[in-house]
Design a protein around this motif. Sequence first.
Motif, mmCIF file in Angstrom:
data_model
loop_
_atom_site.group_PDB
_atom_site.id
_atom_site.type_symbol
_atom_site.label_atom_id
_atom_site.label_comp_id
_atom_site.label_asym_id
_atom_site.label_seq_id
_atom_site.Cartn_x
_atom_site.Cartn_y
_atom_site.Cartn_z
ATOM 1 N N VAL A 1 -18.063 1.684 5.938
ATOM 2 C CA VAL A 1 -17.506 2.985 5.616
ATOM 3 C C VAL A 1 -16.591 3.364 6.762
ATOM 4 N N GLU A 2 -15.353 3.589 6.443
ATOM 5 C CA GLU A 2 -14.374 3.888 7.470
ATOM 6 C C GLU A 2 -14.217 5.392 7.607
ATOM 7 N N GLN A 3 -14.194 5.872 8.844
ATOM 8 C CA GLN A 3 -13.966 7.286 9.082
ATOM 9 C C GLN A 3 -12.498 7.625 8.827
ATOM 10 N N GLU A 4 -11.609 6.753 9.282
ATOM 11 C CA GLU A 4 -10.171 6.957 9.091
ATOM 12 C C GLU A 4 -9.744 6.156 7.878
ATOM 13 N N LEU A 5 -9.236 6.838 6.865
ATOM 14 C CA LEU A 5 -8.836 6.158 5.646
ATOM 15 C C LEU A 5 -7.493 5.469 5.854
ATOM 16 N N PRO A 6 -7.370 4.232 5.383
ATOM 17 C CA PRO A 6 -6.094 3.523 5.545
ATOM 18 C C PRO A 6 -5.014 4.140 4.665
ATOM 19 N N PRO A 7 -3.755 4.047 5.084
ATOM 20 C CA PRO A 7 -2.674 4.597 4.268
ATOM 21 C C PRO A 7 -2.505 3.801 2.979
ATOM 22 N N LEU A 8 -2.275 4.514 1.902
ATOM 23 C CA LEU A 8 -2.033 3.876 0.602
ATOM 24 C C LEU A 8 -0.641 4.259 0.143
ATOM 25 N N ASP A 9 0.364 3.734 0.838
ATOM 26 C CA ASP A 9 1.735 4.175 0.600
ATOM 27 C C ASP A 9 2.514 3.313 -0.377
ATOM 28 N N THR A 10 1.907 2.225 -0.866
ATOM 29 C CA THR A 10 2.583 1.393 -1.864
ATOM 30 C C THR A 10 1.610 1.066 -2.986
ATOM 31 N N LEU A 11 2.158 0.667 -4.107
ATOM 32 C CA LEU A 11 1.329 0.230 -5.219
ATOM 33 C C LEU A 11 0.465 -0.949 -4.789
ATOM 34 N N ALA A 12 1.037 -1.876 -4.044
ATOM 35 C CA ALA A 12 0.293 -3.047 -3.575
ATOM 36 C C ALA A 12 -0.890 -2.620 -2.707
ATOM 37 N N ARG B 1 -2.470 0.236 -2.741
ATOM 38 C CA ARG B 1 -3.460 0.921 -3.576
ATOM 39 C C ARG B 1 -4.283 -0.069 -4.398
ATOM 40 N N LEU B 2 -3.618 -1.058 -4.941
ATOM 41 C CA LEU B 2 -4.329 -2.061 -5.731
ATOM 42 C C LEU B 2 -5.244 -2.891 -4.827
ATOM 43 N N GLU B 3 -4.735 -3.280 -3.685
ATOM 44 C CA GLU B 3 -5.546 -4.061 -2.748
ATOM 45 C C GLU B 3 -6.771 -3.269 -2.289
ATOM 46 N N TYR B 4 -6.621 -1.978 -2.094
ATOM 47 C CA TYR B 4 -7.749 -1.123 -1.702
ATOM 48 C C TYR B 4 -8.859 -1.179 -2.758
ATOM 49 N N ARG C 1 -0.424 -7.237 -6.200
ATOM 50 C CA ARG C 1 -1.212 -7.096 -4.971
ATOM 51 C C ARG C 1 -0.391 -7.416 -3.731
ATOM 52 N N ARG C 2 0.504 -8.390 -3.834
ATOM 53 C CA ARG C 2 1.333 -8.794 -2.689
ATOM 54 C C ARG C 2 2.600 -7.950 -2.555
ATOM 55 N N GLY C 3 2.900 -7.126 -3.547
ATOM 56 C CA GLY C 3 4.111 -6.318 -3.495
ATOM 57 C C GLY C 3 5.341 -7.046 -3.977
ATOM 58 N N VAL C 4 5.182 -8.276 -4.492
ATOM 59 C CA VAL C 4 6.314 -9.033 -5.036
ATOM 60 C C VAL C 4 6.818 -8.327 -6.286
ATOM 61 N N ALA C 5 5.902 -7.903 -7.134
ATOM 62 C CA ALA C 5 6.228 -7.068 -8.294
ATOM 63 C C ALA C 5 5.768 -5.660 -7.942
ATOM 64 N N SER C 6 6.631 -4.688 -8.141
ATOM 65 C CA SER C 6 6.275 -3.334 -7.712
ATOM 66 C C SER C 6 6.580 -2.263 -8.747
ATOM 67 N N ASP C 7 6.995 -2.667 -9.938
ATOM 68 C CA ASP C 7 7.337 -1.692 -10.963
ATOM 69 C C ASP C 7 6.700 -2.094 -12.299
ATOM 70 N N PRO C 8 5.369 -2.038 -12.359
ATOM 71 C CA PRO C 8 4.696 -2.478 -13.582
ATOM 72 C C PRO C 8 4.904 -1.496 -14.726
ATOM 73 N N ARG C 9 4.653 -1.981 -15.928
ATOM 74 C CA ARG C 9 4.708 -1.102 -17.094
ATOM 75 C C ARG C 9 3.582 -0.082 -16.995
ATOM 76 N N THR C 10 3.799 1.060 -17.603
ATOM 77 C CA THR C 10 2.781 2.110 -17.638
ATOM 78 C C THR C 10 1.489 1.587 -18.252
ATOM 79 N N SER C 11 1.601 0.737 -19.254
ATOM 80 C CA SER C 11 0.407 0.195 -19.906
ATOM 81 C C SER C 11 -0.406 -0.662 -18.928
#
Length: 181
Positions: A15-26, A28-31, A82-92
Amino acid sequence: MKCGERGAMIDDQHVEQELPPLDTLAARLEYLFEKIRPTPEELGDSHEPGRKYTNREIADKINATAGETGVTISAAYIGELRRGVASDPRTSHIRALASVFGVNTGYFVDDAAARRTQEQLTLLSELRRMDVKQVALRQVLTDNGLSATDTQLIEQMVARLRAVAEGAGSGEDGAAPGDRS
């Protein structure tokens, strides 16, 4: 580990006291891959408990509902996200990923929603790691205006008192029971 929404297990080892930044889709998904784990039912007897989902397992879970949702996805594409190679997925795809991990779809697109989800996952981990009574005590102390440092100090004092009491019952600390000056 504890079951969260959709029956997934949530990693509570760190359990981390300091939450890591989630500034990209990659990020957020990796988290989600880091924090949410397969349930014992999903693993069966053949796999190691507590391991992370694979891209293939997440793709299979999404594809298993394709008859209802009309959404399919490949393990390779999940890897690219997850790697950020694709960064604009469909809404679905966003909806399907959110559903399979049991989070709100806003997690992937809204910073405030991502932060709330991250805090909720951290709280769930903390609830399992600690006695629920301690979490309730922390909330009461915070609600009454104590700082995080003061709250942590009180928790440490309570833990020390428990350890002393347990030692007194077994005589482990060298002091005679009842000899508490």
